[in-house]
Scaffold this active site. Structure first.
Site, PDB file in Angstrom:
ATOM      1  N   SER A   1       7.521  -3.831   3.502  1.00 11.87           N
ATOM      2  CA  SER A   1       8.303  -3.578   2.295  1.00 11.87           C
ATOM      3  C   SER A   1       9.769  -3.462   2.677  1.00 11.87           C
ATOM      4  O   SER A   1      10.336  -4.399   3.217  1.00 11.87           O
ATOM      5  CB  SER A   1       7.785  -2.323   1.579  1.00 11.87           C
ATOM      6  OG  SER A   1       8.460  -2.130   0.356  1.00 11.87           O
ATOM      7  N   THR A   2      10.391  -2.300   2.463  1.00 10.13           N
ATOM      8  CA  THR A   2      11.815  -2.130   2.746  1.00 10.13           C
ATOM      9  C   THR A   2      12.104  -2.429   4.215  1.00 10.13           C
ATOM     10  O   THR A   2      11.513  -1.834   5.106  1.00 10.13           O
ATOM     11  CB  THR A   2      12.251  -0.689   2.428  1.00 10.13           C
ATOM     12  OG1 THR A   2      11.860  -0.373   1.094  1.00 10.13           O
ATOM     13  CG2 THR A   2      13.750  -0.536   2.581  1.00 10.13           C
TER      14      THR A   2
ATOM     15  N   HIS B   1       6.413  -6.617  -0.212  1.00 14.12           N
ATOM     16  CA  HIS B   1       6.743  -6.163  -1.564  1.00 14.12           C
ATOM     17  C   HIS B   1       8.007  -6.877  -2.037  1.00 14.12           C
ATOM     18  O   HIS B   1       9.119  -6.556  -1.614  1.00 14.12           O
ATOM     19  CB  HIS B   1       6.987  -4.652  -1.585  1.00 14.12           C
ATOM     20  CG  HIS B   1       5.769  -3.851  -1.260  1.00 14.12           C
ATOM     21  ND1 HIS B   1       5.831  -2.520  -0.923  1.00 14.12           N
ATOM     22  CD2 HIS B   1       4.450  -4.189  -1.233  1.00 14.12           C
ATOM     23  CE1 HIS B   1       4.602  -2.075  -0.699  1.00 14.12           C
ATOM     24  NE2 HIS B   1       3.757  -3.067  -0.879  1.00 14.12           N
TER      25      HIS B   1
ATOM     26  N   MET C   1       8.692   1.682   2.313  1.00 11.07           N
ATOM     27  CA  MET C   1       8.514   2.956   1.629  1.00 11.07           C
ATOM     28  C   MET C   1       7.076   3.114   1.147  1.00 11.07           C
ATOM     29  O   MET C   1       6.365   2.135   0.949  1.00 11.07           O
ATOM     30  CB  MET C   1       9.451   3.042   0.424  1.00 11.07           C
ATOM     31  CG  MET C   1      10.921   3.107   0.784  1.00 11.07           C
ATOM     32  SD  MET C   1      11.955   3.499  -0.646  1.00 11.07           S
ATOM     33  CE  MET C   1      11.561   2.147  -1.749  1.00 11.07           C
TER      34      MET C   1
ATOM     35  N   ASP D   1       1.461   2.206   1.018  1.00 12.63           N
ATOM     36  CA  ASP D   1       0.644   1.001   0.838  1.00 12.63           C
ATOM     37  C   ASP D   1       0.268   0.424   2.199  1.00 12.63           C
ATOM     38  O   ASP D   1       1.114   0.288   3.086  1.00 12.63           O
ATOM     39  CB  ASP D   1       1.435  -0.034   0.023  1.00 12.63           C
ATOM     40  CG  ASP D   1       0.577  -1.208  -0.407  1.00 12.63           C
ATOM     41  OD1 ASP D   1      -0.649  -1.035  -0.529  1.00 12.63           O
ATOM     42  OD2 ASP D   1       1.145  -2.295  -0.630  1.00 12.63           O
TER      43      ASP D   1
END
Length: 383
Positions: free
Chosen positions: A199-200, A227, A320, A323
């Site tokens: 993600s991030t 993401h 973040m 998940d």
């Protein structure tokens, strides 16, 4: 202006945010949202990049939310000028979901932006989007918290020597794993497929891992959930293909999974692995978000574990939230292995941290060590 080495304020001081957007509606709305958040202070609300650069020292923000399309000086031109002023500045790029803006956002990440956030198409949509509000607040708080934990102690400013470039940004010192993280042995079966969740900070981390896997990437499929919204995932797949030298594209519902190909979950759809006539194929599902995400990592990991069993190696990179942690448990339950990125090299140690603390990992590694370890595992080395 040459970069110095300022650090963020102590953790008991609010996060100082500068908003830079040519839309007065967006500036006003985001300012009101952030004003309602504990520990966040909007120090400036400006209409273009030129104002941001000129007034930066006056406001000294910790975080800048930077629009891409603005008059006088756009976001991608403003970004390096802001980072010159404060090298540990957190810049979150904001853009609507167009191919051009997706390209610019990914370029901004390579130039030092910490993250991006997709804006709704119209100002009216901005006012009603609870998702945009939640994501923006979460990104500001998570990225600022991470930067404060890893900020170096303040040092006296030293003027650069003429003709000599400024010192590069300090990087966190690697250390031992937290005492509450327990590692398990890698499974005896060498991996036949790699599934990655991120993600991030993920776009940059994915490029590092895939470049490192180039010597063996032709031997197995690599299946990725990052993401990202639609359009962004299309561009990401293209970037990853160039970085790795392997074919890469968004997964297509029903397509067989083949070695040497990189599959990226398309924005707005969950990507899973199914078996049709005992052949693994890509499945795309339009169910509700999982862990507030769509695509989400957990459905990929859980389905890949069912499809590949002990032949699956799951990797959880920076991001973040949590998940991937639950799906990583499914991977281990089916005999597969799990690697998580370590805290020191993660932009945000949410996803990999949750996975590491769940006790399912066989290794928690710095980013640059992940691909070499996978290569060793693929050669039959379990260490």
């Amino acid at each position: 202006m040459t970069a110095t080495a300022p650090i963020l304020a102590s953790t008991d001081q609010p996060i100082r945010v500068m908003i830079v957007d040519d839309a007065v509606v967006v500036r006003g709305l985001v300012s009101r949202w952030l004003a309602e958040e504990t520990g966040v202070e909007v120090v400036a609300s400006l209409r273009n990049g030129r104002e941001a650069v000129d007034q930066f020292n006056r406001y000294d923000p910790d975080v800048v939310v930077l629009d891409i399309e603005m008059p006088e000086l756009d976001g991608i031109s403003t970004l390096p000028l802001l980072l010159e002023k404060k090298r540990d500045l957190i810049v979150i790029m904001a853009s609507t979901l167009t191919r051009r803006n997706a390209e610019i956002s990914l370029k901004a990440l390579s130039l030092g932006a910490a993250d991006y956030i997709p804006k709704p198409e119209t100002n009216r949509d901005v006012t009603t989007s609870t998702t945009f509000r939640r994501e923006l607040v979460d990104k500001i708080k998570s990225l600022a918290a991470r930067r404060r934990r890893t900020a170096p102690r303040p040092a006296p400013a030293v003027a650069p020597v003429a003709g000599r470039p400024a010192a590069p940004p300090l990087t966190p010192r690697l250390g031992p794993l937290p005492a509450d993280i327990r590692l398990r042995p890698f499974p005896p079966t060498p991996p036949r497929v790699i599934a990655i969740g991120s993600s991030t900070g993920g776009p940059q981390a994915l490029q590092v891992v895939l470049k490192g896997l180039a010597p063996i990437a032709a031997r197995f499929p690599i299946i990725i959930t990052q993401h990202m919204p639609p359009t962004f995932t299309t561009i990401l797949a293209e970037h990853l293909g160039r970085a790795s030298g392997r074919p890469a594209h968004e997964g297509i519902d029903g397509e067989p999974i083949t070695a040497g190909t990189i599959y990226v979950a398309p924005g707005g759809r969950h990507m899973v692995i199914k078996r049709v006539n005992n052949v693994p194929v890509i499945g795309l599902e339009d169910g509700p978000p999982v862990n507030y995400c769509k695509p989400a990592v957990d459905p990929l990991f859980a389905s890949a574990a069912d499809a590949y069993g002990a032949g699956l190696l799951a990797v959880v990179l920076t991001g973040m939230g949590s998940d991937g942690a639950h799906g990583a448990g499914d991977v281990v339950a089916h005999g597969g292995g799990v690697i998580a990125q370590d805290e020191a090299t993660s932009v945000v140690w949410g996803m990999p941290g949750a996975t590491a603390h769940s006790g399912v990992c066989s290794a928690v590694l710095p980013l640059n060590d992940i691909a070499p370890r996978i290569i060793r595992l693929a050669s039959g080395d379990r260490l």
